[in-house]
Write a protein that holds these residues in place. Sequence first.
Motif, PDB file in Angstrom:
ATOM      1  N   GLN A 195      26.528  43.577  43.501  1.00  0.00           N
ATOM      2  CA  GLN A 195      27.892  42.934  43.557  1.00  0.00           C
ATOM      3  C   GLN A 195      28.702  43.959  42.549  1.00  0.00           C
ATOM      4  OE1 GLN A 195      26.686  41.112  46.114  1.00  0.00           O
ATOM      5  NE2 GLN A 195      28.824  40.463  45.781  1.00  0.00           N
ATOM      6  N   LYS A 196      29.976  44.376  42.987  1.00  0.00           N
ATOM      7  CA  LYS A 196      30.782  45.281  42.001  1.00  0.00           C
ATOM      8  C   LYS A 196      31.640  44.493  41.339  1.00  0.00           C
ATOM      9  CE  LYS A 196      33.420  49.339  42.372  1.00  0.00           C
ATOM     10  NZ  LYS A 196      34.997  49.476  42.542  1.00  0.00           N
ATOM     11  N   LEU A 197      31.725  44.797  40.143  1.00  0.00           N
ATOM     12  CA  LEU A 197      32.627  44.229  39.208  1.00  0.00           C
ATOM     13  C   LEU A 197      33.996  44.914  39.273  1.00  0.00           C
ATOM     14  CD1 LEU A 197      32.901  42.085  36.685  1.00  0.00           C
ATOM     15  CD2 LEU A 197      32.473  44.093  35.176  1.00  0.00           C
ATOM     16  N   THR A 198      34.967  44.332  39.420  1.00  0.00           N
ATOM     17  CA  THR A 198      36.608  44.896  39.451  1.00  0.00           C
ATOM     18  C   THR A 198      37.313  44.285  38.303  1.00  0.00           C
ATOM     19  OG1 THR A 198      37.154  43.418  41.133  1.00  0.00           O
ATOM     20  CG2 THR A 198      36.154  45.504  41.809  1.00  0.00           C
ATOM     21  N   ILE A 199      38.372  45.494  37.947  1.00  0.00           N
ATOM     22  CA  ILE A 199      39.309  44.845  37.188  1.00  0.00           C
ATOM     23  C   ILE A 199      40.571  44.387  37.791  1.00  0.00           C
ATOM     24  CG2 ILE A 199      40.611  45.499  34.893  1.00  0.00           C
ATOM     25  CD1 ILE A 199      38.429  47.574  34.779  1.00  0.00           C
ATOM     26  N   ASN A 200      40.931  43.279  37.720  1.00  0.00           N
ATOM     27  CA  ASN A 200      42.285  42.881  38.113  1.00  0.00           C
ATOM     28  C   ASN A 200      43.206  42.756  36.788  1.00  0.00           C
ATOM     29  OD1 ASN A 200      44.351  41.375  39.187  1.00  0.00           O
ATOM     30  ND2 ASN A 200      43.277  40.227  40.577  1.00  0.00           N
ATOM     31  N   ALA A 201      43.921  43.744  36.569  1.00  0.00           N
ATOM     32  CA  ALA A 201      44.604  44.031  35.527  1.00  0.00           C
ATOM     33  C   ALA A 201      45.693  43.299  35.601  1.00  0.00           C
ATOM     34  CB  ALA A 201      44.832  45.385  35.039  1.00  0.00           C
ATOM     35  N   PRO A 202      46.586  43.120  36.574  1.00  0.00           N
ATOM     36  CA  PRO A 202      47.864  42.112  36.633  1.00  0.00           C
ATOM     37  C   PRO A 202      47.536  40.836  36.154  1.00  0.00           C
ATOM     38  CG  PRO A 202      47.852  43.530  38.565  1.00  0.00           C
ATOM     39  CD  PRO A 202      46.390  43.838  37.776  1.00  0.00           C
ATOM     40  N   SER A 203      46.303  40.190  36.768  1.00  0.00           N
ATOM     41  CA  SER A 203      45.867  38.810  36.451  1.00  0.00           C
ATOM     42  C   SER A 203      44.998  38.664  35.346  1.00  0.00           C
ATOM     43  CB  SER A 203      45.115  38.501  37.729  1.00  0.00           C
ATOM     44  OG  SER A 203      45.716  38.352  38.665  1.00  0.00           O
ATOM     45  N   HIS A 204      44.845  39.990  34.350  1.00  0.00           N
ATOM     46  CA  HIS A 204      43.905  39.747  33.421  1.00  0.00           C
ATOM     47  C   HIS A 204      42.608  38.947  33.633  1.00  0.00           C
ATOM     48  CE1 HIS A 204      47.239  41.143  30.940  1.00  0.00           C
ATOM     49  NE2 HIS A 204      47.921  40.230  31.528  1.00  0.00           N
ATOM     50  N   ARG A 205      42.020  39.597  34.708  1.00  0.00           N
ATOM     51  CA  ARG A 205      40.565  39.174  35.099  1.00  0.00           C
ATOM     52  C   ARG A 205      39.639  40.254  35.480  1.00  0.00           C
ATOM     53  NH1 ARG A 205      41.657  34.102  39.252  1.00  0.00           N
ATOM     54  NH2 ARG A 205      40.763  35.889  40.637  1.00  0.00           N
ATOM     55  N   MET A 206      38.395  39.897  35.112  1.00  0.00           N
ATOM     56  CA  MET A 206      37.182  40.754  35.484  1.00  0.00           C
ATOM     57  C   MET A 206      36.774  39.818  36.669  1.00  0.00           C
ATOM     58  SD  MET A 206      37.279  43.223  33.312  1.00  0.00           S
ATOM     59  CE  MET A 206      35.691  44.171  33.654  1.00  0.00           C
ATOM     60  N   GLU A 207      36.703  40.640  38.036  1.00  0.00           N
ATOM     61  CA  GLU A 207      36.254  39.809  39.254  1.00  0.00           C
ATOM     62  C   GLU A 207      34.941  40.387  40.032  1.00  0.00           C
ATOM     63  OE1 GLU A 207      40.777  38.623  40.326  1.00  0.00           O
ATOM     64  OE2 GLU A 207      40.050  40.086  41.516  1.00  0.00           O
ATOM     65  N   MET A 208      34.252  39.408  40.715  1.00  0.00           N
ATOM     66  CA  MET A 208      33.073  39.993  41.406  1.00  0.00           C
ATOM     67  C   MET A 208      33.149  38.949  42.510  1.00  0.00           C
ATOM     68  SD  MET A 208      29.027  39.932  40.183  1.00  0.00           S
ATOM     69  CE  MET A 208      28.824  38.290  39.945  1.00  0.00           C
ATOM     70  N   GLU A 209      33.335  39.791  43.816  1.00  0.00           N
ATOM     71  CA  GLU A 209      33.132  38.807  44.985  1.00  0.00           C
ATOM     72  C   GLU A 209      31.913  38.526  45.268  1.00  0.00           C
ATOM     73  OE1 GLU A 209      35.104  40.054  48.839  1.00  0.00           O
ATOM     74  OE2 GLU A 209      36.568  41.371  47.598  1.00  0.00           O
ATOM     75  N   ILE A 210      31.789  37.382  45.829  1.00  0.00           N
ATOM     76  CA  ILE A 210      30.311  36.727  46.108  1.00  0.00           C
ATOM     77  C   ILE A 210      30.674  35.929  47.363  1.00  0.00           C
ATOM     78  CG2 ILE A 210      28.302  35.484  45.390  1.00  0.00           C
ATOM     79  CD1 ILE A 210      29.640  35.784  42.698  1.00  0.00           C
ATOM     80  N   GLU A 211      30.124  36.360  48.512  1.00  0.00           N
ATOM     81  CA  GLU A 211      30.124  35.788  49.655  1.00  0.00           C
ATOM     82  C   GLU A 211      31.563  35.051  50.212  1.00  0.00           C
ATOM     83  OE1 GLU A 211      26.812  32.876  49.774  1.00  0.00           O
ATOM     84  OE2 GLU A 211      25.274  34.411  49.260  1.00  0.00           O
ATOM     85  N   GLY A 212      32.353  35.789  49.909  1.00  0.00           N
ATOM     86  CA  GLY A 212      33.373  35.388  50.417  1.00  0.00           C
ATOM     87  C   GLY A 212      34.596  34.630  49.370  1.00  0.00           C
ATOM     88  N   GLY A 213      33.816  34.243  48.206  1.00  0.00           N
ATOM     89  CA  GLY A 213      34.405  33.915  47.003  1.00  0.00           C
ATOM     90  C   GLY A 213      34.678  34.930  45.685  1.00  0.00           C
TER      91      GLY A 213
END
Length: 104
Positions: free
Chosen positions: A6-24
Amino acid sequence: MNYDEQKLTINAPSHRMEMEIEGGVAFIDFKHIKNKFFFIHTEVPIAMRRKGAGTAIVQKTLQYAKENNLTIIPVCPFVQSYLQKHKEWNSIIAPDAQRFIHKH
């Protein structure tokens, strides 16, 4: 479940580190000030709770902080709990982190 791919992505505008998991999306709210990386809140989709998704995103975000020479401030209780069990990350906790952590 294994989250290594699973890839970690930076959502800078939302100030979130995100990881997509099974559609969530699991995420950590963060604030980046100078060389400090504040872990504010961790959220995991209900269907993925208790399956290691929270641990996986914390590990990936800690690795990101380390690779980018950031010190961390673990405001989030989930991250604090993880760090208590994984002392190998102590070297990247900011020396003044305690002053930012609210005691319950």
